[in-house]
Design an enzyme around this catalytic site. Structure first.
Site, PDB file in Angstrom:
ATOM      1  N   LYS A  16       0.820  -1.208   0.000  1.00  0.00           N
ATOM      2  CA  LYS A  16       0.000   0.000   0.000  1.00  0.00           C
ATOM      3  C   LYS A  16       0.856   1.262   0.000  1.00  0.00           C
ATOM      4  O   LYS A  16       0.632   2.179  -0.777  1.00  0.00           O
ATOM      5  CB  LYS A  16      -0.910   0.037   1.234  1.00  0.00           C
ATOM      6  CG  LYS A  16      -1.879  -1.096   1.380  1.00  0.00           C
ATOM      7  CD  LYS A  16      -2.756  -0.920   2.602  1.00  0.00           C
ATOM      8  CE  LYS A  16      -1.972  -0.665   3.872  1.00  0.00           C
ATOM      9  NZ  LYS A  16      -0.975  -1.702   4.187  1.00  0.00           N
ATOM     10  N   LYS A  39       3.008   1.677  11.212  1.00  0.00           N
ATOM     11  CA  LYS A  39       4.423   1.581  10.847  1.00  0.00           C
ATOM     12  C   LYS A  39       4.968   2.950  10.432  1.00  0.00           C
ATOM     13  O   LYS A  39       6.182   3.158  10.424  1.00  0.00           O
ATOM     14  CB  LYS A  39       4.620   0.595   9.688  1.00  0.00           C
ATOM     15  CG  LYS A  39       4.250  -0.845  10.010  1.00  0.00           C
ATOM     16  CD  LYS A  39       4.787  -1.809   8.969  1.00  0.00           C
ATOM     17  CE  LYS A  39       4.337  -1.494   7.544  1.00  0.00           C
ATOM     18  NZ  LYS A  39       2.890  -1.580   7.354  1.00  0.00           N
TER      19      LYS A  39
END
Length: 262
Positions: A16, A39
């Site tokens: 993504k 993240k």
């Protein structure tokens, strides 16, 4: 006036962030990129380094300004990262909620970007990750998947969430992992959930090479075929008006569909 507000969902690790950053780098206009993955790696290749997250900044300064959390990136991009709690502590999705509330408060959308892109983790069932759709920050969703079982399983669950929120799905992006009959599998999956494949991104070592430099493929290898694929993808998405509420498969239907290819 914002031309498009899109959310990119998909299983963790499916690509993504790479997809979002390269589309943003390829777009010729003002782009606001909002990383909603704990993240916090969506914008690294646009800015050239990891940027402070909204949550980390707020921990140090509750009265932070827009300049503290928004950073300029490659090719006229504005970049922010929501961030998340320390591993094992708190709800990751809560970071998205706090981030969006702060961005609204600070007038982050007042510059009228041409496109707003959200990079959203899609294999965590948490209310925070539904914020871009639930609170109408995004107008349409694109699901990134490969032809692998768990990626498609997550994609089908994402479609369920979109349907429940009465969201609009613009299409499926096939980010290839060199699975046998991969494009065929993903194409049928998209059809099964009443959507279509809007782009196919082949596997390329240029992605990893550019990420080693903390850059996008667009910046590192602008003349490459891979760069052209990202340019076409963002162009097709910007021109796309074929959006609809998906019709996800039930568990048994999904199993029958996938294992018919094995």
């Amino acid at each position: 006036m914002v031309l498009k507000k899109i959310a990119i969902y998909g299983k963790g690790g499916i690509g993504k962030s790479t997809t979002v950053s390269n589309m943003a780098a390829a777009f010729d206009g003002l782009t606001f990129v909002i990383g909603c993955d704990p993240k916090a790696d969506t914008t690294r290749t646009l800015v050239g380094e990891r940027i402070p997250t909204i949550l980390d900044t707020m921990r140090e300064n509750r009265n932070c300004s827009l300049e503290d959390i928004e950073f300029d990136g490659y090719n006229n991009t504005h970049c922010v990262e929501s961030g998340g709690p320390e591993p094992g502590v708190g709800c990751a999705g809560r970071g998205v909620i706090v981030a969006m509330q702060l961005l609204d408060k600070l007038g982050a959308f007042d510059d009228d970007p041409d496109v707003v892109m959200y990079d959203v983790l899609g294999d965590v069932v948490c209310g925070g990750f539904s914020v871009p759709l639930r609170d109408e920050y995004a107008d349409e969703v694109y699901i990134v998947t490969s032809g692998e079982y768990m990626s498609l399983y997550a994609a089908n669950n994402i479609a369920k969430g979109i349907e429940k929120l009465n969201g609009k799905l613009g299409g499926v992006i096939c980010n290839c992992r060199n699975v046998d009959r991969e494009v065929e599998i993903v194409t049928e999956f998209a059809q099964r959930i009443s959507s279509r494949v809007i782009g196919v991104v082949p596997r390329s070592d240029l992605v990893q090479k550019s990420e080693y430099q903390a850059k996008t493929v667009i910046e590192s290898f602008p003349e490459s075929q891979q760069a052209d694929i990202y340019r076409k993808l963002i162009c097709d998405i910007m021109e796309n008006d074929d959006i609809s509420t998906p019709k996800p498969m039930g568990v048994e239907e999904f199993e029958d569909f996938f294992f018919s290819y094995v």
